[in-house]
Design a protein around this motif. Structure first.
Motif, PDB file in Angstrom:
ATOM      1  N   ASP A   5       0.927  -1.196   0.090  1.00  0.00           N
ATOM      2  CA  ASP A   5       0.161   0.078  -0.071  1.00  0.00           C
ATOM      3  C   ASP A   5       0.876   1.186  -0.096  1.00  0.00           C
ATOM      4  O   ASP A   5       1.678   1.352   0.466  1.00  0.00           O
ATOM      5  CB  ASP A   5      -0.942  -0.064   1.260  1.00  0.00           C
ATOM      6  CG  ASP A   5      -1.905  -1.131   1.218  1.00  0.00           C
ATOM      7  OD1 ASP A   5      -2.453  -1.539   0.028  1.00  0.00           O
ATOM      8  OD2 ASP A   5      -2.389  -1.440   2.306  1.00  0.00           O
ATOM      9  N   ARG A   6       0.219   2.216  -0.687  1.00  0.00           N
ATOM     10  CA  ARG A   6       1.067   3.559  -0.758  1.00  0.00           C
ATOM     11  C   ARG A   6       0.599   4.513   0.271  1.00  0.00           C
ATOM     12  O   ARG A   6       1.505   5.464   0.552  1.00  0.00           O
ATOM     13  CB  ARG A   6       0.858   4.118  -2.088  1.00  0.00           C
ATOM     14  CG  ARG A   6       1.740   3.163  -3.307  1.00  0.00           C
ATOM     15  CD  ARG A   6       1.667   4.211  -4.443  1.00  0.00           C
ATOM     16  NE  ARG A   6       2.247   5.080  -4.342  1.00  0.00           N
ATOM     17  CZ  ARG A   6       2.967   5.811  -5.296  1.00  0.00           C
ATOM     18  NH1 ARG A   6       3.458   5.154  -6.155  1.00  0.00           N
ATOM     19  NH2 ARG A   6       3.641   7.071  -5.135  1.00  0.00           N
ATOM     20  N   LYS A   7      -0.456   4.224   0.999  1.00  0.00           N
ATOM     21  CA  LYS A   7      -1.155   5.061   1.840  1.00  0.00           C
ATOM     22  C   LYS A   7      -1.089   4.290   3.241  1.00  0.00           C
ATOM     23  O   LYS A   7      -1.533   3.242   3.396  1.00  0.00           O
ATOM     24  CB  LYS A   7      -2.485   5.613   1.628  1.00  0.00           C
ATOM     25  CG  LYS A   7      -2.615   6.545   0.603  1.00  0.00           C
ATOM     26  CD  LYS A   7      -3.979   7.144   0.206  1.00  0.00           C
ATOM     27  CE  LYS A   7      -3.880   8.028  -0.755  1.00  0.00           C
ATOM     28  NZ  LYS A   7      -5.126   8.611  -1.176  1.00  0.00           N
ATOM     29  N   VAL A   8      -0.867   5.103   4.256  1.00  0.00           N
ATOM     30  CA  VAL A   8      -1.025   4.556   5.703  1.00  0.00           C
ATOM     31  C   VAL A   8      -2.620   4.838   6.338  1.00  0.00           C
ATOM     32  O   VAL A   8      -3.277   5.807   6.181  1.00  0.00           O
ATOM     33  CB  VAL A   8      -0.257   5.074   6.908  1.00  0.00           C
ATOM     34  CG1 VAL A   8      -0.502   4.388   8.279  1.00  0.00           C
ATOM     35  CG2 VAL A   8       1.388   4.907   6.622  1.00  0.00           C
ATOM     36  N   THR A   9      -3.118   3.328   6.630  1.00  0.00           N
ATOM     37  CA  THR A   9      -4.637   3.540   7.098  1.00  0.00           C
ATOM     38  C   THR A   9      -4.612   3.164   8.461  1.00  0.00           C
ATOM     39  O   THR A   9      -3.835   2.729   9.156  1.00  0.00           O
ATOM     40  CB  THR A   9      -5.517   2.570   6.202  1.00  0.00           C
ATOM     41  OG1 THR A   9      -5.146   1.176   6.407  1.00  0.00           O
ATOM     42  CG2 THR A   9      -5.387   2.979   4.763  1.00  0.00           C
ATOM     43  N   ARG A  10      -5.864   3.307   8.960  1.00  0.00           N
ATOM     44  CA  ARG A  10      -6.165   2.856  10.352  1.00  0.00           C
ATOM     45  C   ARG A  10      -5.847   1.219  10.449  1.00  0.00           C
ATOM     46  O   ARG A  10      -5.555   0.688  11.467  1.00  0.00           O
ATOM     47  CB  ARG A  10      -7.682   3.044  10.830  1.00  0.00           C
ATOM     48  CG  ARG A  10      -7.968   4.351  11.135  1.00  0.00           C
ATOM     49  CD  ARG A  10      -9.221   4.579  11.429  1.00  0.00           C
ATOM     50  NE  ARG A  10     -10.339   4.826  10.379  1.00  0.00           N
ATOM     51  CZ  ARG A  10     -11.497   4.993  10.279  1.00  0.00           C
ATOM     52  NH1 ARG A  10     -12.130   4.655  11.400  1.00  0.00           N
ATOM     53  NH2 ARG A  10     -12.092   5.123   9.227  1.00  0.00           N
ATOM     54  N   ASP A  11      -6.071   0.441   9.514  1.00  0.00           N
ATOM     55  CA  ASP A  11      -5.715  -0.909   9.726  1.00  0.00           C
ATOM     56  C   ASP A  11      -4.122  -1.152   9.870  1.00  0.00           C
ATOM     57  O   ASP A  11      -3.903  -2.119  10.661  1.00  0.00           O
ATOM     58  CB  ASP A  11      -5.966  -1.687   8.332  1.00  0.00           C
ATOM     59  CG  ASP A  11      -7.681  -1.871   7.993  1.00  0.00           C
ATOM     60  OD1 ASP A  11      -8.405  -1.713   9.264  1.00  0.00           O
ATOM     61  OD2 ASP A  11      -8.141  -1.865   7.168  1.00  0.00           O
ATOM     62  N   HIS A  12      -3.281  -0.099   9.235  1.00  0.00           N
ATOM     63  CA  HIS A  12      -1.929  -0.476   9.524  1.00  0.00           C
ATOM     64  C   HIS A  12      -1.630   0.100  10.920  1.00  0.00           C
ATOM     65  O   HIS A  12      -0.700  -0.691  11.423  1.00  0.00           O
ATOM     66  CB  HIS A  12      -1.070   0.473   8.575  1.00  0.00           C
ATOM     67  CG  HIS A  12      -1.347   0.102   7.289  1.00  0.00           C
ATOM     68  ND1 HIS A  12      -1.931   0.868   6.321  1.00  0.00           N
ATOM     69  CD2 HIS A  12      -1.195  -1.136   6.510  1.00  0.00           C
ATOM     70  CE1 HIS A  12      -2.334   0.404   4.809  1.00  0.00           C
ATOM     71  NE2 HIS A  12      -1.549  -0.944   4.954  1.00  0.00           N
ATOM     72  N   LEU A  13      -2.314   1.102  11.526  1.00  0.00           N
ATOM     73  CA  LEU A  13      -1.908   1.509  12.840  1.00  0.00           C
ATOM     74  C   LEU A  13      -2.462   0.368  13.832  1.00  0.00           C
ATOM     75  O   LEU A  13      -1.845   0.154  14.781  1.00  0.00           O
ATOM     76  CB  LEU A  13      -2.905   2.758  13.194  1.00  0.00           C
ATOM     77  CG  LEU A  13      -2.048   4.073  12.524  1.00  0.00           C
ATOM     78  CD1 LEU A  13      -2.980   5.100  12.495  1.00  0.00           C
ATOM     79  CD2 LEU A  13      -0.858   4.344  13.162  1.00  0.00           C
ATOM     80  N   ARG A  14      -3.665  -0.459  13.449  1.00  0.00           N
ATOM     81  CA  ARG A  14      -4.175  -1.235  14.247  1.00  0.00           C
ATOM     82  C   ARG A  14      -3.167  -2.323  14.403  1.00  0.00           C
ATOM     83  O   ARG A  14      -3.173  -3.180  15.319  1.00  0.00           O
ATOM     84  CB  ARG A  14      -5.337  -1.818  14.003  1.00  0.00           C
ATOM     85  CG  ARG A  14      -6.628  -0.843  14.373  1.00  0.00           C
ATOM     86  CD  ARG A  14      -7.818  -1.372  13.586  1.00  0.00           C
ATOM     87  NE  ARG A  14      -8.833  -0.441  13.793  1.00  0.00           N
ATOM     88  CZ  ARG A  14      -9.724   0.024  12.935  1.00  0.00           C
ATOM     89  NH1 ARG A  14      -9.916  -0.673  11.814  1.00  0.00           N
ATOM     90  NH2 ARG A  14     -10.821   0.991  13.239  1.00  0.00           N
ATOM     91  N   LYS A  15      -2.660  -2.639  13.342  1.00  0.00           N
ATOM     92  CA  LYS A  15      -1.383  -3.702  13.244  1.00  0.00           C
ATOM     93  C   LYS A  15      -0.483  -3.791  14.088  1.00  0.00           C
ATOM     94  O   LYS A  15       0.163  -4.866  14.627  1.00  0.00           O
ATOM     95  CB  LYS A  15      -1.112  -4.081  12.040  1.00  0.00           C
ATOM     96  CG  LYS A  15      -2.194  -4.895  10.909  1.00  0.00           C
ATOM     97  CD  LYS A  15      -1.638  -4.758   9.554  1.00  0.00           C
ATOM     98  CE  LYS A  15      -2.728  -5.359   8.504  1.00  0.00           C
ATOM     99  NZ  LYS A  15      -2.351  -5.501   7.230  1.00  0.00           N
ATOM    100  N   ILE A  16      -0.055  -2.312  14.428  1.00  0.00           N
ATOM    101  CA  ILE A  16       1.241  -2.365  15.285  1.00  0.00           C
ATOM    102  C   ILE A  16       1.259  -1.643  16.508  1.00  0.00           C
ATOM    103  O   ILE A  16       2.021  -1.595  17.140  1.00  0.00           O
ATOM    104  CB  ILE A  16       2.196  -1.249  14.276  1.00  0.00           C
ATOM    105  CG1 ILE A  16       1.626   0.314  13.927  1.00  0.00           C
ATOM    106  CG2 ILE A  16       2.577  -1.890  12.806  1.00  0.00           C
ATOM    107  CD1 ILE A  16       2.002   1.025  14.814  1.00  0.00           C
ATOM    108  N   ILE A  17      -0.029  -1.306  16.800  1.00  0.00           N
ATOM    109  CA  ILE A  17      -0.241  -0.470  18.187  1.00  0.00           C
ATOM    110  C   ILE A  17       0.024  -1.329  19.299  1.00  0.00           C
ATOM    111  O   ILE A  17       0.504  -0.806  20.212  1.00  0.00           O
ATOM    112  CB  ILE A  17      -1.755   0.044  18.284  1.00  0.00           C
ATOM    113  CG1 ILE A  17      -1.684   1.082  19.260  1.00  0.00           C
ATOM    114  CG2 ILE A  17      -2.664  -1.210  18.390  1.00  0.00           C
ATOM    115  CD1 ILE A  17      -1.088   2.390  18.926  1.00  0.00           C
ATOM    116  N   ALA A  18      -0.131  -2.698  19.401  1.00  0.00           N
ATOM    117  CA  ALA A  18      -0.001  -3.538  20.454  1.00  0.00           C
ATOM    118  C   ALA A  18       1.582  -3.543  20.788  1.00  0.00           C
ATOM    119  O   ALA A  18       1.984  -3.624  21.840  1.00  0.00           O
ATOM    120  CB  ALA A  18      -0.630  -4.929  20.227  1.00  0.00           C
TER     121      ALA A  18
END
Length: 67
Positions: free
Chosen positions: A46-59
């Motif tokens: 992906d070329r854009k960061v989305t909430r899904d990317h944040l959710r994957k790394i937040i823990a």
């Protein structure tokens, strides 16, 4: 740290050095979070960061920055 100081909803008085340290920590946390989210987006093509990317790394971010 600030949550404990706010018990009873009293005003928090921080020394300038303590405030600078908290601000620096928040800045580092934000930079690392965005860098990891960008890497997660790149890994999935992906070329854009989305909430899904944040959710994957937040823990992992929370574990890494746990004090």
């Amino acid at each position: 740290m600030l949550t404990v100081a706010r018990r009873g909803k009293k005003r928090i008085n921080l020394e300038p050095d303590a405030l600078a340290a908290v601000a620096a920590l928040i800045n580092i946390l934000a930079q690392e979070t965005f860098a990891r989210a960008a890497q997660s987006a790149a890994n999935t093509g992906d070329r854009k960061v989305t909430r899904d990317h944040l959710r994957k790394i937040i823990a992992q971010i929370m574990l890494d920055f746990a004090v």
